[in-house]
Design a protein around this motif. Structure first.
Motif, PDB file in Angstrom:
ATOM      1  N   ILE A   2       0.908  -1.240  -0.004  1.00 26.54           N
ATOM      2  CA  ILE A   2      -0.059  -0.053   0.182  1.00 26.54           C
ATOM      3  C   ILE A   2       0.862   1.446   0.013  1.00 26.54           C
ATOM      4  CG2 ILE A   2      -1.633   1.419   1.297  1.00 26.54           C
ATOM      5  CD1 ILE A   2      -2.844  -1.463   2.481  1.00 26.54           C
ATOM      6  N   ASP A   3       0.707   2.227  -0.855  1.00 24.59           N
ATOM      7  CA  ASP A   3       1.347   3.260  -1.158  1.00 24.59           C
ATOM      8  C   ASP A   3       0.176   4.442  -1.167  1.00 24.59           C
ATOM      9  OD1 ASP A   3       4.501   3.021  -0.966  1.00 24.59           O
ATOM     10  OD2 ASP A   3       3.862   1.457  -2.428  1.00 24.59           O
ATOM     11  N   LEU A   4       0.309   5.485  -0.317  1.00 24.58           N
ATOM     12  CA  LEU A   4      -0.495   6.505  -0.222  1.00 24.58           C
ATOM     13  C   LEU A   4       0.533   7.829  -0.508  1.00 24.58           C
ATOM     14  CD1 LEU A   4      -2.995   6.256   2.746  1.00 24.58           C
ATOM     15  CD2 LEU A   4      -3.208   5.298   0.309  1.00 24.58           C
ATOM     16  N   VAL A   5       0.209   8.685  -1.801  1.00 26.68           N
ATOM     17  CA  VAL A   5       1.205   9.789  -1.991  1.00 26.68           C
ATOM     18  C   VAL A   5       0.349  10.846  -2.230  1.00 26.68           C
ATOM     19  CG1 VAL A   5       2.918  10.447  -3.479  1.00 26.68           C
ATOM     20  CG2 VAL A   5       2.643   8.095  -3.252  1.00 26.68           C
ATOM     21  N   GLY A   6       0.731  11.846  -1.242  1.00 22.68           N
ATOM     22  CA  GLY A   6       0.140  13.178  -1.220  1.00 22.68           C
ATOM     23  C   GLY A   6      -1.470  13.130  -1.237  1.00 22.68           C
ATOM     24  N   HIS A  27       3.166   3.988   3.609  1.00 25.31           N
ATOM     25  CA  HIS A  27       3.535   3.167   3.105  1.00 25.31           C
ATOM     26  C   HIS A  27       3.519   1.756   3.930  1.00 25.31           C
ATOM     27  CE1 HIS A  27       5.763  -0.128   0.546  1.00 25.31           C
ATOM     28  NE2 HIS A  27       6.277  -0.396   1.620  1.00 25.31           N
ATOM     29  N   ILE A  28       2.838   0.737   3.393  1.00 24.96           N
ATOM     30  CA  ILE A  28       2.552  -0.626   4.445  1.00 24.96           C
ATOM     31  C   ILE A  28       2.868  -1.674   3.646  1.00 24.96           C
ATOM     32  CG2 ILE A  28       0.958  -1.659   5.425  1.00 24.96           C
ATOM     33  CD1 ILE A  28      -1.060   0.620   6.051  1.00 24.96           C
ATOM     34  N   SER A  29       4.251  -2.304   3.965  1.00 22.70           N
ATOM     35  CA  SER A  29       4.404  -3.536   3.422  1.00 22.70           C
ATOM     36  C   SER A  29       3.413  -4.892   3.611  1.00 22.70           C
ATOM     37  CB  SER A  29       5.777  -3.966   3.822  1.00 22.70           C
ATOM     38  OG  SER A  29       6.775  -2.639   3.374  1.00 22.70           O
ATOM     39  N   ASN A  49     -11.096   3.966   5.585  1.00 20.86           N
ATOM     40  CA  ASN A  49     -12.272   3.818   4.328  1.00 20.86           C
ATOM     41  C   ASN A  49     -11.504   3.966   2.997  1.00 20.86           C
ATOM     42  OD1 ASN A  49     -14.539   3.214   5.980  1.00 20.86           O
ATOM     43  ND2 ASN A  49     -15.091   5.535   5.888  1.00 20.86           N
ATOM     44  N   LEU A  50     -10.845   4.829   2.790  1.00 25.62           N
ATOM     45  CA  LEU A  50      -9.898   5.197   1.715  1.00 25.62           C
ATOM     46  C   LEU A  50      -9.047   3.824   1.246  1.00 25.62           C
ATOM     47  CD1 LEU A  50      -7.932   8.462   0.869  1.00 25.62           C
ATOM     48  CD2 LEU A  50      -6.926   6.374   0.021  1.00 25.62           C
ATOM     49  N   ILE A  51      -8.258   3.215   2.221  1.00 17.11           N
ATOM     50  CA  ILE A  51      -7.235   2.361   2.155  1.00 17.11           C
ATOM     51  C   ILE A  51      -8.207   1.041   1.746  1.00 17.11           C
ATOM     52  CG2 ILE A  51      -5.793   0.744   3.301  1.00 17.11           C
ATOM     53  CD1 ILE A  51      -4.726   3.099   5.108  1.00 17.11           C
ATOM     54  N   GLN A  61      -2.514   9.966  -4.945  1.00 20.16           N
ATOM     55  CA  GLN A  61      -2.154   8.807  -5.420  1.00 20.16           C
ATOM     56  C   GLN A  61      -2.372   7.682  -4.530  1.00 20.16           C
ATOM     57  OE1 GLN A  61       1.401   8.365  -7.668  1.00 20.16           O
ATOM     58  NE2 GLN A  61       0.019   7.616  -9.363  1.00 20.16           N
ATOM     59  N   TYR A  62      -3.097   6.443  -4.645  1.00 18.87           N
ATOM     60  CA  TYR A  62      -3.352   5.233  -3.812  1.00 18.87           C
ATOM     61  C   TYR A  62      -2.780   4.293  -4.693  1.00 18.87           C
ATOM     62  CZ  TYR A  62      -5.121   1.407  -1.267  1.00 18.87           C
ATOM     63  OH  TYR A  62      -5.267   0.201  -0.558  1.00 18.87           O
ATOM     64  N   LEU A  63      -1.688   3.666  -4.641  1.00 19.04           N
ATOM     65  CA  LEU A  63      -1.174   2.667  -5.314  1.00 19.04           C
ATOM     66  C   LEU A  63      -1.068   1.272  -4.474  1.00 19.04           C
ATOM     67  CD1 LEU A  63       1.950   4.066  -6.971  1.00 19.04           C
ATOM     68  CD2 LEU A  63      -0.336   3.967  -8.049  1.00 19.04           C
ATOM     69  N   PHE A  64      -1.928   0.318  -4.959  1.00 15.64           N
ATOM     70  CA  PHE A  64      -2.012  -0.830  -4.197  1.00 15.64           C
ATOM     71  C   PHE A  64      -1.348  -1.835  -5.352  1.00 15.64           C
ATOM     72  CE2 PHE A  64      -3.828  -5.376  -3.613  1.00 15.64           C
ATOM     73  CZ  PHE A  64      -3.805  -5.271  -2.107  1.00 15.64           C
ATOM     74  N   GLU A  65      -0.187  -2.532  -4.657  1.00 14.56           N
ATOM     75  CA  GLU A  65       0.692  -3.375  -5.420  1.00 14.56           C
ATOM     76  C   GLU A  65       1.176  -2.826  -6.733  1.00 14.56           C
ATOM     77  OE1 GLU A  65      -1.292  -7.169  -5.598  1.00 14.56           O
ATOM     78  OE2 GLU A  65      -0.463  -7.610  -3.690  1.00 14.56           O
TER      79      GLU A  65
END
Length: 228
Positions: A2-6, A27-29, A49-51, A61-65
Motif C-alpha cells: 500500500i502506497d499513499l502519496v500526497g 507505505h505499508i508492506s 475507508n480510503l485504504i 495517489q493510492y497505489l495498491f501493489e
C-alpha cells in the motif's frame, strides 16, 4: 503493498469545506501489522475507508501493489474489495438471524462460490480461530470474544491481501482482548496476514510492528514499535 502519496480529502457541507486528510504519505508492506491511533475526529475512519477501497473521492495517489485502482467502476471495485480486503469491526457486524457458519460463508457467496463449494473453507476458517464445532450456533449464543472470532474467520475466508480491524477490542474485556490480539499476532507471524489495526487502546501497540499516529487529518508520527 500500500502506497499513499500526497493524499488530501475534503468534505463539502453546505457552504463549508472540511479538509479531512492533509498531505498523507504512507507505505505499508505485505506482512506488516500496523497500529493507527488518534483522537476522535482525527481522520482515522476516513483513512481506512480510503485504504479499504470504500472511498475513492480524494486527491493524490493510492497505489495498491503498484497499481492505481481508483478509476475502476463501482462494480469492479466492489469485487476487488471483497477479494482483497477483510474487515473486522468493534461491534462484530454479524447477522443475528444467520448461524455462525452462514456469517462466515457470506463473502464466499458474494465472491461467486456455490454453496456446495463452501463447506471445507468455512470449517477451516472456524478451526483457525478456535471455533471448531460452533458453526450451527447463532451469534447471540456466543460470548463477545467468540463473536469477534467469527468476524475474524469471516474476514479471512477470501484469503485477503490485508485486513482492516477497526477498534477490534473496543467491546471486549481485558482478558478477551488479549486473546484476540494474540490471535492477530499468530495470524501475522505464522501466516503472514497483513493487519491494519485502528485503535484507541495502547495495549494493542506492543503486538504491532509500527505505530502511526494521526491528528487533525495529518500523520503526526510513524515509528517502529520496540517491544521490551
Amino acid at each position: 503493498m500500500i502506497d499513499l502519496v500526497g493524499i488530501n480529502k475534503y468534505y463539502n457541507t453546505g457552504d463549508e469545506v472540511f479538509h479531512v486528510l492533509k498531505d498523507v504519505n504512507l507505505h505499508i508492506s505485505a506482512g506488516e501489522m500496523v497500529a493507527i491511533m488518534g483522537p476522535s475526529g482525527s481522520g482515522k475512519s476516513t483513512l481506512i475507508n480510503l485504504i479499504g477501497f470504500i472511498d475513492k473521492k480524494f486527491e493524490g495517489q493510492y497505489l495498491f501493489e503498484g497499481e492505481s485502482l481508483v478509476t475502476s467502476d463501482d462494480d469492479k471495485l466492489s469485487k476487488i474489495r471483497n477479494s482483497t480486503v477483510g474487515f473486522i469491526f468493534q461491534n462484530f457486524s454479524l447477522i443475528e438471524n444467520n448461524t455462525v457458519y452462514e456469517n462466515v460463508e457470506l463473502p464466499l457467496l458474494y465472491g461467486g462460490y456455490k454453496r456446495s463449494e463452501t463447506g471445507e473453507l468455512v470449517e477451516a476458517a472456524l478451526k483457525k480461530v478456535g471455533l471448531e464445532g460452533k458453526g450451527e450456533k447463532y451469534p447471540k449464543q456466543l460470548s463477545g470474544g467468540q463473536q469477534q472470532r467469527v468476524a475474524i474467520a469471516r474476514s479471512l475466508i477470501m484469503k485477503p491481501k490485508f485486513i482492516i480491524a477497526d477498534e477490534p477490542t473496543g467491546a471486549l474485556d481485558t482478558r478477551t482482548s488479549e486473546e484476540i490480539l494474540t490471535l492477530f499476532k499468530s495470524l501475522n507471524d505464522d501466516e503472514g496476514v497483513t493487519l491494519i489495526v485502528v485503535t484507541h487502546d495502547p495495549e494493542v501497540v506492543p503486538y504491532c510492528h509500527r505505530l502511526i499516529k494521526i491528528r487533525d487529518g495529518a500523520i503526526e508520527s510513524d515509528e517502529e514499535v520496540i517491544i521490551i
